[in-house]
Design an enzyme around this catalytic site. Structure first.
Site, mmCIF file in Angstrom:
data_model
loop_
_atom_site.group_PDB
_atom_site.id
_atom_site.type_symbol
_atom_site.label_atom_id
_atom_site.label_comp_id
_atom_site.label_asym_id
_atom_site.label_seq_id
_atom_site.Cartn_x
_atom_site.Cartn_y
_atom_site.Cartn_z
ATOM 1 N N ASP A 121 0.814 -1.219 0.000
ATOM 2 C CA ASP A 121 0.000 0.000 0.000
ATOM 3 C C ASP A 121 0.849 1.272 0.000
ATOM 4 O O ASP A 121 1.950 1.297 0.538
ATOM 5 C CB ASP A 121 -0.902 -0.019 1.251
ATOM 6 C CG ASP A 121 -2.032 1.000 1.163
ATOM 7 O OD1 ASP A 121 -2.399 1.392 0.039
ATOM 8 O OD2 ASP A 121 -2.539 1.393 2.227
ATOM 9 N N GLY A 122 0.314 2.325 -0.601
ATOM 10 C CA GLY A 122 0.959 3.635 -0.539
ATOM 11 C C GLY A 122 1.484 4.137 -1.882
ATOM 12 O O GLY A 122 2.137 5.182 -1.935
ATOM 13 N N GLY A 138 -0.159 5.419 -4.423
ATOM 14 C CA GLY A 138 -0.792 6.678 -4.831
ATOM 15 C C GLY A 138 -0.184 7.869 -4.093
ATOM 16 O O GLY A 138 0.128 8.898 -4.707
ATOM 17 N N SER A 157 -7.534 -5.512 -4.782
ATOM 18 C CA SER A 157 -8.627 -6.056 -3.980
ATOM 19 C C SER A 157 -9.938 -6.054 -4.756
ATOM 20 O O SER A 157 -10.069 -5.365 -5.785
ATOM 21 C CB SER A 157 -8.791 -5.233 -2.693
ATOM 22 O OG SER A 157 -9.427 -3.998 -2.971
ATOM 23 N N THR A 158 -10.910 -6.792 -4.236
ATOM 24 C CA THR A 158 -12.246 -6.803 -4.861
ATOM 25 C C THR A 158 -12.872 -5.411 -4.806
ATOM 26 O O THR A 158 -13.777 -5.104 -5.571
ATOM 27 C CB THR A 158 -13.178 -7.825 -4.147
ATOM 28 O OG1 THR A 158 -13.047 -7.658 -2.730
ATOM 29 C CG2 THR A 158 -12.826 -9.248 -4.502
ATOM 30 N N GLU A 159 -12.378 -4.577 -3.890
ATOM 31 C CA GLU A 159 -12.903 -3.209 -3.758
ATOM 32 C C GLU A 159 -12.169 -2.201 -4.651
ATOM 33 O O GLU A 159 -12.654 -1.089 -4.858
ATOM 34 C CB GLU A 159 -12.808 -2.735 -2.307
ATOM 35 C CG GLU A 159 -13.817 -3.370 -1.352
ATOM 36 C CD GLU A 159 -13.509 -4.832 -1.036
ATOM 37 O OE1 GLU A 159 -14.441 -5.649 -1.070
ATOM 38 O OE2 GLU A 159 -12.341 -5.170 -0.785
ATOM 39 N N ASN A 160 -10.997 -2.575 -5.156
ATOM 40 C CA ASN A 160 -10.212 -1.617 -5.944
ATOM 41 C C ASN A 160 -10.840 -1.292 -7.305
ATOM 42 O O ASN A 160 -10.446 -0.320 -7.957
ATOM 43 C CB ASN A 160 -8.766 -2.093 -6.119
ATOM 44 C CG ASN A 160 -7.929 -1.993 -4.849
ATOM 45 O OD1 ASN A 160 -7.048 -2.816 -4.596
ATOM 46 N ND2 ASN A 160 -8.191 -0.980 -4.020
ATOM 47 N N ARG A 190 -12.158 2.314 -8.141
ATOM 48 C CA ARG A 190 -11.279 3.461 -8.442
ATOM 49 C C ARG A 190 -11.585 4.008 -9.836
ATOM 50 O O ARG A 190 -12.196 3.309 -10.654
ATOM 51 C CB ARG A 190 -9.822 3.009 -8.358
ATOM 52 C CG ARG A 190 -9.482 2.605 -6.928
ATOM 53 C CD ARG A 190 -8.020 2.354 -6.762
ATOM 54 N NE ARG A 190 -7.742 2.068 -5.364
ATOM 55 C CZ ARG A 190 -6.545 2.128 -4.818
ATOM 56 N NH1 ARG A 190 -5.504 2.447 -5.555
ATOM 57 N NH2 ARG A 190 -6.381 1.864 -3.544
ATOM 58 N N SER A 201 -8.108 -4.276 5.561
ATOM 59 C CA SER A 201 -8.654 -4.082 4.212
ATOM 60 C C SER A 201 -9.010 -5.387 3.485
ATOM 61 O O SER A 201 -8.626 -5.593 2.329
ATOM 62 C CB SER A 201 -7.674 -3.239 3.364
ATOM 63 O OG SER A 201 -7.436 -1.990 3.972
ATOM 64 N N GLU A 247 0.933 -12.147 13.340
ATOM 65 C CA GLU A 247 1.537 -10.941 13.914
ATOM 66 C C GLU A 247 1.499 -9.831 12.856
ATOM 67 O O GLU A 247 1.847 -10.070 11.695
ATOM 68 C CB GLU A 247 3.002 -11.216 14.301
ATOM 69 C CG GLU A 247 3.164 -12.250 15.394
ATOM 70 C CD GLU A 247 2.567 -11.813 16.722
ATOM 71 O OE1 GLU A 247 2.612 -10.611 17.041
ATOM 72 O OE2 GLU A 247 2.042 -12.695 17.437
HETATM 73 C C1 IPE Z 1 -5.450 -2.586 0.160
HETATM 74 O O1 IPE Z 1 -5.145 -1.258 -0.047
HETATM 75 C C2 IPE Z 1 -5.418 -3.330 -1.143
HETATM 76 C C3 IPE Z 1 -4.094 -3.460 -1.763
HETATM 77 C C4 IPE Z 1 -2.972 -3.018 -1.299
HETATM 78 C C5 IPE Z 1 -4.097 -4.161 -3.011
HETATM 79 P P1 IPE Z 1 -6.273 -0.148 -0.259
HETATM 80 O O2 IPE Z 1 -5.551 1.121 -0.473
HETATM 81 O O3 IPE Z 1 -7.222 -0.582 -1.294
HETATM 82 O O4 IPE Z 1 -7.012 -0.177 1.148
HETATM 83 P P2 IPE Z 1 -7.780 0.978 1.915
HETATM 84 O O5 IPE Z 1 -8.772 1.566 0.959
HETATM 85 O O6 IPE Z 1 -6.766 1.967 2.359
HETATM 86 O O7 IPE Z 1 -8.421 0.284 3.088
HETATM 87 C C1 IPE Z 2 -1.712 0.186 -3.300
HETATM 88 O O1 IPE Z 2 -1.464 1.549 -3.315
HETATM 89 C C2 IPE Z 2 -1.975 -0.379 -4.681
HETATM 90 C C3 IPE Z 2 -3.363 -0.803 -4.898
HETATM 91 C C4 IPE Z 2 -4.321 -0.791 -4.012
HETATM 92 C C5 IPE Z 2 -3.686 -1.300 -6.213
HETATM 93 P P1 IPE Z 2 -2.638 2.624 -3.330
HETATM 94 O O2 IPE Z 2 -3.015 2.892 -4.729
HETATM 95 O O3 IPE Z 2 -3.746 2.187 -2.438
HETATM 96 O O4 IPE Z 2 -1.901 3.878 -2.712
HETATM 97 P P2 IPE Z 2 -2.485 4.908 -1.678
HETATM 98 O O5 IPE Z 2 -2.966 4.129 -0.499
HETATM 99 O O6 IPE Z 2 -3.594 5.630 -2.365
HETATM 100 O O7 IPE Z 2 -1.339 5.789 -1.352
HETATM 101 MG MG MG Z 3 -4.111 2.462 -0.464
#
Ligand code: IPE
Ligand code: IPE
Ligand code: MG
Length: 250
Positions: A30-31, A33, A75-78, A81, A206, A217
């Site tokens: 994550d991170g 973006g 994720s199934t929620e992504n 976007r 998530s 852990e």
């Molecule tokens: C979790 O990250 C999914 C992945 C890293 C693939 P998200 O960025 O989608 O999760 P939330 O929205 O912060 O909970």
């Molecule tokens: C994780 O990074 C990648 C995916 C969920 C596909 P993000 O795209 O969620 O990055 P942030 O959390 O917005 O920084």
């Molecule tokens: Mg994220």
């Protein structure tokens, strides 16, 4: 003072009490973006950079003797976007499945996908299957790539498949227990994750491995995934080694 802990190819200083490397590590990548935003770049630039980190960290995990690595990629929620972000992620997955994953051949890595493949284009689905097929006889680390993965979805799917098996008489209702149920999950036959690392400083799961993480852990790290380095993984392993896992006992 910590005793030196020897892994396959590298030495990490870990405390003497719990000289174990986790067998199964999960990473919520994550991170991406936020990494791009900080630099005034489009989010897709963060995903590109994150994909490089994925490659480096995966090879590193295999080198130091991790047996199972599960990375959360989509994720199934992504899907909710913006269309252009989802589109650029799909492009990235395609180029990875075509090229980068063949890199893992040298490391003997077994590639598996967990999640609902049917959500992807036929082309991507075929590439996923090819990668699984061509790597299945290797005997190195198992890499689970969680794509279109959601743990609630995984559990519902498991319940449906189990119901069908009970209905058809393949499974006796009285035989249902935790072990049997686990065999209906995508991670069937694999040990539960010992350690889940979440970079980017978010304190949440998530929808990742809800069943499997009952006694996992957690290590939350403040680095954004594209900035995550081998030394950050070492740090997470050191933190893990200092934890006292009790599983409800004393
Ligand atoms: C979790 O990250 C999914 C992945 C890293 C693939 P998200 O960025 O989608 O999760 P939330 O929205 O912060 O909970
Ligand atoms: C994780 O990074 C990648 C995916 C969920 C596909 P993000 O795209 O969620 O990055 P942030 O959390 O917005 O920084
Ligand atoms: Mg994220």
């Amino acid at each position: 003072m910590g005793l030196p802990f020897f892994t396959k190819k590298r030495k990490i200083d870990l405390p003497s009490e719990q000289p174990v490397l986790p067998k199964h590590v999960g990473i919520i990548m994550d991170g991406n973006g936020r990494w791009a935003k900080k630099r005034g770049l489009p989010r897709k630039a963060g995903h590109r950079e994150g994909a490089q980190t994925f490659r480096t960290i995966t090879r590193y995990c295999s080198e130091i003797g991790i047996q199972y690595l599960t990375v959360y990629a989509f994720s199934t929620e992504n899907w909710k976007r913006p269309e252009d972000e989802v589109g650029s992620l799909m492009k990235l997955f395609k180029s990875y499945l075509e090229e980068a994953l063949s890199d893992f051949k040298d490391d003997d890595i077994v590639v598996r996908f967990i999640g609902d493949k049917s959500g992807f284009s036929p082309e991507l689905q075929a590439l996923m299957r090819e990668n699984e097929e061509s790597s299945k006889s290797r005997d190195g680390m198992v890499l689970n790539i969680a794509m279109n993965y959601g743990s609630r979805d995984e559990i519902v799917r498991a319940v449906k498949n189990l119901c069908a098996d009970v209905k058809s008489g393949r499974v006796e209702e009285s035989a249902i227990d935790e072990t049997l149920f686990s065999d209906y999950l995508y991670t069937a036959g694999q040990p539960d994750p010992d350690l889940i690392i979440r970079p980017s400083g978010e304190y949440r799961i998530s929808n990742f491995m809800l069943w499997q993480a009952a006694y996992t852990e957690f290590v939350i790290m403040n680095k954004l995934w594209p900035d995550f380095q081998k030394s950050d993984l070492d740090e997470a392993l050191r933190i893990y080694a200092q934890r006292n896992r009790r599983y409800g006992g004393v």
